[in-house]
Design a protein around this motif. Structure first.
Motif, PDB file in Angstrom:
ATOM      1  N   GLU A 123      61.608  40.292  33.442  1.00  0.00           N
ATOM      2  CA  GLU A 123      60.580  39.416  34.017  1.00  0.00           C
ATOM      3  C   GLU A 123      60.698  39.389  35.539  1.00  0.00           C
ATOM      4  O   GLU A 123      59.694  39.463  36.250  1.00  0.00           O
ATOM      5  N   GLU A 124      61.923  39.292  36.041  1.00  0.00           N
ATOM      6  CA  GLU A 124      62.149  39.268  37.495  1.00  0.00           C
ATOM      7  C   GLU A 124      61.769  40.593  38.146  1.00  0.00           C
ATOM      8  O   GLU A 124      61.173  40.608  39.225  1.00  0.00           O
ATOM      9  N   ILE A 125      62.067  41.707  37.481  1.00  0.00           N
ATOM     10  CA  ILE A 125      61.699  43.028  38.006  1.00  0.00           C
ATOM     11  C   ILE A 125      60.183  43.138  38.093  1.00  0.00           C
ATOM     12  O   ILE A 125      59.626  43.528  39.127  1.00  0.00           O
ATOM     13  N   MET A 126      59.511  42.782  37.022  1.00  0.00           N
ATOM     14  CA  MET A 126      58.056  42.907  36.974  1.00  0.00           C
ATOM     15  C   MET A 126      57.390  41.971  37.976  1.00  0.00           C
ATOM     16  O   MET A 126      56.448  42.352  38.674  1.00  0.00           O
ATOM     17  N   GLU A 127      57.883  40.753  38.068  1.00  0.00           N
ATOM     18  CA  GLU A 127      57.329  39.782  39.009  1.00  0.00           C
ATOM     19  C   GLU A 127      57.499  40.262  40.455  1.00  0.00           C
ATOM     20  O   GLU A 127      56.581  40.140  41.271  1.00  0.00           O
ATOM     21  N   LEU A 135      38.280  34.347  42.532  1.00  0.00           N
ATOM     22  CA  LEU A 135      38.229  35.100  41.284  1.00  0.00           C
ATOM     23  C   LEU A 135      38.694  36.537  41.517  1.00  0.00           C
ATOM     24  O   LEU A 135      39.432  37.106  40.709  1.00  0.00           O
ATOM     25  N   GLU A 136      38.280  37.120  42.598  1.00  0.00           N
ATOM     26  CA  GLU A 136      38.658  38.483  42.953  1.00  0.00           C
ATOM     27  C   GLU A 136      40.181  38.643  42.982  1.00  0.00           C
ATOM     28  O   GLU A 136      40.726  39.621  42.463  1.00  0.00           O
ATOM     29  N   GLN A 137      40.878  37.679  43.569  1.00  0.00           N
ATOM     30  CA  GLN A 137      42.340  37.742  43.627  1.00  0.00           C
ATOM     31  C   GLN A 137      42.947  37.730  42.228  1.00  0.00           C
ATOM     32  O   GLN A 137      43.904  38.453  41.952  1.00  0.00           O
ATOM     33  N   GLU A 138      42.402  36.909  41.349  1.00  0.00           N
ATOM     34  CA  GLU A 138      42.937  36.818  39.992  1.00  0.00           C
ATOM     35  C   GLU A 138      42.670  38.095  39.209  1.00  0.00           C
ATOM     36  O   GLU A 138      43.546  38.581  38.488  1.00  0.00           O
ATOM     37  N   VAL A 139      41.493  38.674  39.352  1.00  0.00           N
ATOM     38  CA  VAL A 139      41.182  39.923  38.650  1.00  0.00           C
ATOM     39  C   VAL A 139      42.118  41.034  39.117  1.00  0.00           C
ATOM     40  O   VAL A 139      42.665  41.778  38.307  1.00  0.00           O
ATOM     41  N   ILE A 140      42.338  41.125  40.418  1.00  0.00           N
ATOM     42  CA  ILE A 140      43.254  42.141  40.951  1.00  0.00           C
ATOM     43  C   ILE A 140      44.669  41.891  40.440  1.00  0.00           C
ATOM     44  O   ILE A 140      45.373  42.828  40.040  1.00  0.00           O
ATOM     45  N   HIS A 141      45.090  40.627  40.424  1.00  0.00           N
ATOM     46  CA  HIS A 141      46.420  40.301  39.911  1.00  0.00           C
ATOM     47  C   HIS A 141      46.557  40.715  38.445  1.00  0.00           C
ATOM     48  O   HIS A 141      47.552  41.334  38.048  1.00  0.00           O
ATOM     49  N   LEU A 142      45.563  40.401  37.624  1.00  0.00           N
ATOM     50  CA  LEU A 142      45.618  40.749  36.205  1.00  0.00           C
ATOM     51  C   LEU A 142      45.599  42.261  36.005  1.00  0.00           C
ATOM     52  O   LEU A 142      46.292  42.788  35.131  1.00  0.00           O
ATOM     53  N   LEU A 195      57.727  43.386  41.485  1.00  0.00           N
ATOM     54  CA  LEU A 195      56.799  44.500  41.707  1.00  0.00           C
ATOM     55  C   LEU A 195      55.371  44.002  41.892  1.00  0.00           C
ATOM     56  O   LEU A 195      54.641  44.488  42.752  1.00  0.00           O
ATOM     57  N   GLU A 196      54.962  43.028  41.079  1.00  0.00           N
ATOM     58  CA  GLU A 196      53.624  42.436  41.227  1.00  0.00           C
ATOM     59  C   GLU A 196      53.442  41.868  42.628  1.00  0.00           C
ATOM     60  O   GLU A 196      52.426  42.116  43.280  1.00  0.00           O
ATOM     61  N   LYS A 197      54.416  41.093  43.077  1.00  0.00           N
ATOM     62  CA  LYS A 197      54.334  40.492  44.412  1.00  0.00           C
ATOM     63  C   LYS A 197      54.251  41.555  45.487  1.00  0.00           C
ATOM     64  O   LYS A 197      53.460  41.435  46.433  1.00  0.00           O
ATOM     65  N   GLU A 198      55.059  42.597  45.367  1.00  0.00           N
ATOM     66  CA  GLU A 198      55.056  43.688  46.349  1.00  0.00           C
ATOM     67  C   GLU A 198      53.686  44.372  46.410  1.00  0.00           C
ATOM     68  O   GLU A 198      53.133  44.577  47.489  1.00  0.00           O
ATOM     69  N   ILE A 199      53.140  44.690  45.254  1.00  0.00           N
ATOM     70  CA  ILE A 199      51.833  45.359  45.193  1.00  0.00           C
ATOM     71  C   ILE A 199      50.747  44.457  45.765  1.00  0.00           C
ATOM     72  O   ILE A 199      49.926  44.882  46.587  1.00  0.00           O
ATOM     73  N   LEU A 200      50.718  43.195  45.329  1.00  0.00           N
ATOM     74  CA  LEU A 200      49.674  42.271  45.778  1.00  0.00           C
ATOM     75  C   LEU A 200      49.754  42.021  47.281  1.00  0.00           C
ATOM     76  O   LEU A 200      48.724  41.891  47.950  1.00  0.00           O
ATOM     77  N   TYR A 211      56.797  48.481  32.117  1.00  0.00           N
ATOM     78  CA  TYR A 211      57.445  47.236  32.542  1.00  0.00           C
ATOM     79  C   TYR A 211      57.009  46.143  31.583  1.00  0.00           C
ATOM     80  O   TYR A 211      55.848  46.083  31.197  1.00  0.00           O
ATOM     81  N   ASP A 212      57.942  45.271  31.189  1.00  0.00           N
ATOM     82  CA  ASP A 212      57.597  44.246  30.208  1.00  0.00           C
ATOM     83  C   ASP A 212      58.397  42.970  30.443  1.00  0.00           C
ATOM     84  O   ASP A 212      59.584  42.905  30.150  1.00  0.00           O
TER      85      ASP A 212
END
Length: 182
Positions: free
Chosen positions: A161-165, A134-141, A167-172, A152-153
């Motif tokens: 979508e590819e740019i945002m995805e 659950l912790e991983q999902e909350v951080i992802h959201l 960045l999400e992967k990089e941060i996570l 970003y949208d």
């Protein structure tokens, strides 16, 4: 009854104000613990080449994070987006864009980015569906919502979508690595 707390960790210029009006079995303290380890990584991202924010000019950044149940999330989604269904996360930015090429003027001093709302029910269901903590999902959201606050949208185009995805992967990935060092 709503409960609230503020979290900030040393070396982080990011302040997260938490509010919770749901009746879930995981409390506000659990939410604090889920996010605390990610704040330094997120703070570094906020002052990176991916935003127009400047450490020397904007000494701290603030975000309001709200947790709610499905019925409240459905109501908010209907009122603000015209979609009569629940969703996992909604963001309400203070600025149109804080991306590197932004023309929005951000006054010097503390910066309020806006509000992120996470449905506890959807977060818990998605964590089960994706077979993650659950912790991983909350951080992802939270990261997803934060990117929306920055302008970003993923709903605009495939390219966005590819740019945002990415960045999400990089941060996570950076959050995961920083947590493994502890």
């Amino acid at each position: 009854m709503a409960h609230s707390a503020t979290i900030q960790v040393n070396k982080s210029r990011l302040i997260v104000n938490l509010a919770d009006n749901s009746r879930a079995d995981w409390g506000l303290k659990a939410c604090e613990n889920m996010l605390k380890d990610s704040l330094i990584v997120l703070s570094n991202f906020l002052y990176s080449k991916n935003t127009c924010l400047d450490k020397k000019v904007h000494e701290e950044i603030e975000v309001d994070l709200h947790f709610c149940g499905d019925s409240r999330m459905k109501q908010i989604n209907r009122e603000h987006r015209g979609k009569d269904k629940t969703t996992d996360v909604l963001s309400f930015p203070m600025y149109e864009s804080l991306r590197p090429d932004s023309t929005d003027f951000v006054l010097p001093g503390p910066v309020m980015l806006g509000d992120i709302i996470i449905s506890r029910n959807v977060a818990a269901k998605q964590a089960r569906d994706f077979d993650i903590e659950l912790e991983q999902e909350v951080i992802h959201l939270f990261c997803h919502g934060l990117l929306h606050l920055l302008g970003y949208d993923h709903e605009i185009s495939q390219e966005e979508e590819e740019i945002m995805e990415a960045l999400e992967k990089e941060i996570l990935m950076k959050i995961k690595k920083s947590r493994q060092k502890k």
